[in-house]
Design a protein around this motif. Sequence first.
Motif, PDB file in Angstrom:
ATOM      1  N   ARG A  69       0.812  -1.205   0.000  1.00 49.09           N
ATOM      2  CA  ARG A  69       0.000   0.000   0.000  1.00 49.09           C
ATOM      3  C   ARG A  69       0.849   1.259   0.000  1.00 49.09           C
ATOM      4  NH1 ARG A  69      -4.887  -0.549   4.171  1.00 49.09           N
ATOM      5  NH2 ARG A  69      -4.839   1.677   3.723  1.00 49.09           N
ATOM      6  N   GLY A  70       2.163   1.106  -0.045  1.00 49.02           N
ATOM      7  CA  GLY A  70       3.026   2.261  -0.162  1.00 49.02           C
ATOM      8  C   GLY A  70       3.183   3.090   1.097  1.00 49.02           C
ATOM      9  N   ILE A  71       3.021   2.488   2.261  1.00 47.79           N
ATOM     10  CA  ILE A  71       3.219   3.223   3.509  1.00 47.79           C
ATOM     11  C   ILE A  71       4.713   3.324   3.782  1.00 47.79           C
ATOM     12  CG2 ILE A  71       2.776   3.228   5.991  1.00 47.79           C
ATOM     13  CD1 ILE A  71       0.229   1.732   5.499  1.00 47.79           C
ATOM     14  N   PRO A  72       5.239   4.531   4.011  1.00 45.40           N
ATOM     15  CA  PRO A  72       6.674   4.692   4.254  1.00 45.40           C
ATOM     16  C   PRO A  72       7.141   3.916   5.480  1.00 45.40           C
ATOM     17  CG  PRO A  72       5.617   6.809   3.832  1.00 45.40           C
ATOM     18  CD  PRO A  72       4.520   5.820   4.000  1.00 45.40           C
ATOM     19  N   GLU A  73       8.389   3.458   5.448  1.00 42.22           N
ATOM     20  CA  GLU A  73       8.937   2.697   6.566  1.00 42.22           C
ATOM     21  C   GLU A  73       8.927   3.512   7.853  1.00 42.22           C
ATOM     22  OE1 GLU A  73       9.874  -0.405   6.938  1.00 42.22           O
ATOM     23  OE2 GLU A  73       9.379  -0.955   4.886  1.00 42.22           O
ATOM     24  N   ALA A  74       9.157   4.827   7.749  1.00 43.64           N
ATOM     25  CA  ALA A  74       9.154   5.674   8.948  1.00 43.64           C
ATOM     26  C   ALA A  74       7.778   5.683   9.597  1.00 43.64           C
ATOM     27  CB  ALA A  74       9.587   7.096   8.599  1.00 43.64           C
ATOM     28  N   THR A  75       6.742   5.672   8.770  1.00 44.64           N
ATOM     29  CA  THR A  75       5.371   5.615   9.295  1.00 44.64           C
ATOM     30  C   THR A  75       5.103   4.265   9.940  1.00 44.64           C
ATOM     31  OG1 THR A  75       4.526   7.217   7.683  1.00 44.64           O
ATOM     32  CG2 THR A  75       2.923   5.702   8.668  1.00 44.64           C
ATOM     33  N   VAL A  76       5.544   3.199   9.277  1.00 46.60           N
ATOM     34  CA  VAL A  76       5.378   1.853   9.835  1.00 46.60           C
ATOM     35  C   VAL A  76       6.027   1.766  11.209  1.00 46.60           C
ATOM     36  CG1 VAL A  76       5.925  -0.590   9.544  1.00 46.60           C
ATOM     37  CG2 VAL A  76       5.225   0.767   7.564  1.00 46.60           C
ATOM     38  N   ALA A  77       7.202   2.378  11.358  1.00 50.57           N
ATOM     39  CA  ALA A  77       7.914   2.327  12.636  1.00 50.57           C
ATOM     40  C   ALA A  77       7.172   3.064  13.740  1.00 50.57           C
ATOM     41  CB  ALA A  77       9.316   2.921  12.465  1.00 50.57           C
ATOM     42  N   ARG A  78       6.327   4.045  13.357  1.00 48.47           N
ATOM     43  CA  ARG A  78       5.570   4.796  14.377  1.00 48.47           C
ATOM     44  C   ARG A  78       4.217   4.162  14.704  1.00 48.47           C
ATOM     45  NH1 ARG A  78       8.133   9.203  11.650  1.00 48.47           N
ATOM     46  NH2 ARG A  78       6.432   9.370  10.136  1.00 48.47           N
ATOM     47  N   GLU A 128      -3.820  15.992  18.731  1.00 49.96           N
ATOM     48  CA  GLU A 128      -2.830  16.580  19.639  1.00 49.96           C
ATOM     49  C   GLU A 128      -2.617  15.700  20.866  1.00 49.96           C
ATOM     50  OE1 GLU A 128      -5.358  18.209  18.333  1.00 49.96           O
ATOM     51  OE2 GLU A 128      -4.351  19.636  16.979  1.00 49.96           O
ATOM     52  N   GLU A 129      -3.699  15.179  21.434  1.00 47.99           N
ATOM     53  CA  GLU A 129      -3.587  14.327  22.615  1.00 47.99           C
ATOM     54  C   GLU A 129      -2.885  13.010  22.289  1.00 47.99           C
ATOM     55  OE1 GLU A 129      -7.640  15.637  25.040  1.00 47.99           O
ATOM     56  OE2 GLU A 129      -7.750  14.156  23.418  1.00 47.99           O
ATOM     57  N   LEU A 130      -3.249  12.426  21.163  1.00 45.19           N
ATOM     58  CA  LEU A 130      -2.644  11.148  20.790  1.00 45.19           C
ATOM     59  C   LEU A 130      -1.180  11.331  20.418  1.00 45.19           C
ATOM     60  CD1 LEU A 130      -2.887   8.165  20.327  1.00 45.19           C
ATOM     61  CD2 LEU A 130      -3.842   8.620  18.052  1.00 45.19           C
ATOM     62  N   ALA A 131      -0.867  12.426  19.722  1.00 48.90           N
ATOM     63  CA  ALA A 131       0.517  12.691  19.351  1.00 48.90           C
ATOM     64  C   ALA A 131       1.391  12.857  20.595  1.00 48.90           C
ATOM     65  CB  ALA A 131       0.599  13.945  18.477  1.00 48.90           C
ATOM     66  N   ALA A 132       0.873  13.580  21.585  1.00 41.80           N
ATOM     67  CA  ALA A 132       1.627  13.775  22.825  1.00 41.80           C
ATOM     68  C   ALA A 132       1.855  12.444  23.532  1.00 41.80           C
ATOM     69  CB  ALA A 132       0.886  14.739  23.745  1.00 41.80           C
ATOM     70  N   ALA A 133       0.847  11.581  23.538  1.00 39.67           N
ATOM     71  CA  ALA A 133       0.972  10.280  24.201  1.00 39.67           C
ATOM     72  C   ALA A 133       1.957   9.375  23.478  1.00 39.67           C
ATOM     73  CB  ALA A 133      -0.397   9.605  24.276  1.00 39.67           C
ATOM     74  N   ALA A 134       2.069   9.544  22.149  1.00 38.04           N
ATOM     75  CA  ALA A 134       2.961   8.702  21.356  1.00 38.04           C
ATOM     76  C   ALA A 134       4.352   9.307  21.207  1.00 38.04           C
ATOM     77  CB  ALA A 134       2.362   8.456  19.974  1.00 38.04           C
ATOM     78  N   GLY A 135       4.503  10.569  21.602  1.00 39.51           N
ATOM     79  CA  GLY A 135       5.806  11.215  21.522  1.00 39.51           C
ATOM     80  C   GLY A 135       6.171  11.742  20.150  1.00 39.51           C
ATOM     81  N   VAL A 136       5.166  12.120  19.349  1.00 38.47           N
ATOM     82  CA  VAL A 136       5.419  12.709  18.033  1.00 38.47           C
ATOM     83  C   VAL A 136       4.624  14.003  17.937  1.00 38.47           C
ATOM     84  CG1 VAL A 136       5.733  10.434  16.995  1.00 38.47           C
ATOM     85  CG2 VAL A 136       3.492  11.514  16.905  1.00 38.47           C
ATOM     86  N   ASN A 137       4.837  14.772  16.863  1.00 40.87           N
ATOM     87  CA  ASN A 137       4.032  15.985  16.699  1.00 40.87           C
ATOM     88  C   ASN A 137       2.741  15.654  15.950  1.00 40.87           C
ATOM     89  OD1 ASN A 137       4.304  16.605  13.727  1.00 40.87           O
ATOM     90  ND2 ASN A 137       6.477  16.660  14.286  1.00 40.87           N
ATOM     91  N   SER A 138       1.726  16.472  16.155  1.00 45.28           N
ATOM     92  CA  SER A 138       0.398  16.166  15.637  1.00 45.28           C
ATOM     93  C   SER A 138       0.344  16.195  14.106  1.00 45.28           C
ATOM     94  CB  SER A 138      -0.634  17.133  16.213  1.00 45.28           C
ATOM     95  OG  SER A 138      -0.288  18.481  15.931  1.00 45.28           O
ATOM     96  N   ALA A 139       1.148  17.061  13.487  1.00 37.95           N
ATOM     97  CA  ALA A 139       1.147  17.115  12.021  1.00 37.95           C
ATOM     98  C   ALA A 139       1.662  15.799  11.439  1.00 37.95           C
ATOM     99  CB  ALA A 139       2.003  18.280  11.539  1.00 37.95           C
ATOM    100  N   LYS A 140       2.708  15.251  12.058  1.00 36.23           N
ATOM    101  CA  LYS A 140       3.262  13.975  11.591  1.00 36.23           C
ATOM    102  C   LYS A 140       2.248  12.854  11.803  1.00 36.23           C
ATOM    103  CE  LYS A 140       7.572  13.383  12.117  1.00 36.23           C
ATOM    104  NZ  LYS A 140       8.923  13.219  12.712  1.00 36.23           N
ATOM    105  N   LEU A 141       1.547  12.895  12.930  1.00 35.18           N
ATOM    106  CA  LEU A 141       0.538  11.872  13.202  1.00 35.18           C
ATOM    107  C   LEU A 141      -0.568  11.908  12.149  1.00 35.18           C
ATOM    108  CD1 LEU A 141      -1.060  10.806  16.518  1.00 35.18           C
ATOM    109  CD2 LEU A 141      -2.550  11.777  14.771  1.00 35.18           C
ATOM    110  N   ARG A 142      -1.061  13.114  11.844  1.00 35.66           N
ATOM    111  CA  ARG A 142      -2.137  13.217  10.853  1.00 35.66           C
ATOM    112  C   ARG A 142      -1.664  12.728   9.490  1.00 35.66           C
ATOM    113  NH1 ARG A 142      -3.257  17.955  13.947  1.00 35.66           N
ATOM    114  NH2 ARG A 142      -1.945  19.228  12.579  1.00 35.66           N
ATOM    115  N   LYS A 143      -0.424  13.026   9.146  1.00 39.38           N
ATOM    116  CA  LYS A 143       0.130  12.552   7.879  1.00 39.38           C
ATOM    117  C   LYS A 143       0.215  11.032   7.872  1.00 39.38           C
ATOM    118  CE  LYS A 143       2.297  12.893   3.909  1.00 39.38           C
ATOM    119  NZ  LYS A 143       1.602  13.337   2.673  1.00 39.38           N
ATOM    120  N   ASP A 144       0.686  10.454   8.990  1.00 38.83           N
ATOM    121  CA  ASP A 144       0.788   8.994   9.089  1.00 38.83           C
ATOM    122  C   ASP A 144      -0.578   8.340   8.929  1.00 38.83           C
ATOM    123  OD1 ASP A 144       3.519   9.099   9.481  1.00 38.83           O
ATOM    124  OD2 ASP A 144       3.394   8.958  11.665  1.00 38.83           O
TER     125      ASP A 144
END
Length: 254
Positions: A14-23, A45-61
């Motif tokens: 499905r073309g998911i980047p490896e960096a996304t898979v790792a998160r 924002e809440e989920l990103a904080a709990a996972a230790g990433v920024n919210s923009a990256k989470l939404r992209k993932d």
Amino acid sequence: MATGRTHRPATRSRGIPEATVARLPLYLRALTALSERSVPTVSSEELAAAAGVNSAKLRKDFSYLGSYGTRGVGYDVEYLVYQISRELGLTQDWPVVIVGIGNLGAALANYGGFASRGFRVAALIDADPALTGRAVAGIPVQHTDDLEKIIQDNGVSIGVIATPAGAAQQVCDRLVAAGVTSILNFAPTVLSVPDGVDVRKVDLSIELQILAFHEQRKAGEEAASPDGGVPAAVARKESADKGPDGDVPAVMPA
């Protein structure tokens, strides 16, 4: 329930980047904790904080999964748990063999998190005849002479290597030849595998060395002068390098 030998995760196709898979496992861990607390929805924002990433990256993932949440509501926790679990291949049974039942291998065998995350320890294997038949975590240890038969009988596609470094490559070669296509390597060595075989390396000593680097760096910052200058040791070195008038020589001494 299907076994790992007949079903593979769809992430690459499905073309998911490896960096996304790792998160994705980080998101799943945070979402599972929310689910256990019966939290129905969560904002990016809440989920990103709990996972230790920024919210923009989470939404992209999550966009790679086709999940965009609902404005003003957020993401449905249970659905995301299912969606990520499915993407990671955790909605099916993955039989795993652990080779090398020393202290580390025994600790891995006793780890209770495998079963709850879609993994079943199908067999424990060791070269020491004294261990053969001994139960570890309720599973009898089997000898490496039977490695290929064990893999075939249990439909294993994931192997965990917890042997000494000197034995790891030979074990890896046998696992691959028997049909194992994914390996988690705890041995302190780099494994050579053919195309189509995935290896994830876990080296605790390297992680500790990285932490030691950061500790040393923090110690150096604490030793800096109160006015925010360079650490005292660096200041002394720079002072020694200066010429008689306090200028740095045009040509530094060898």
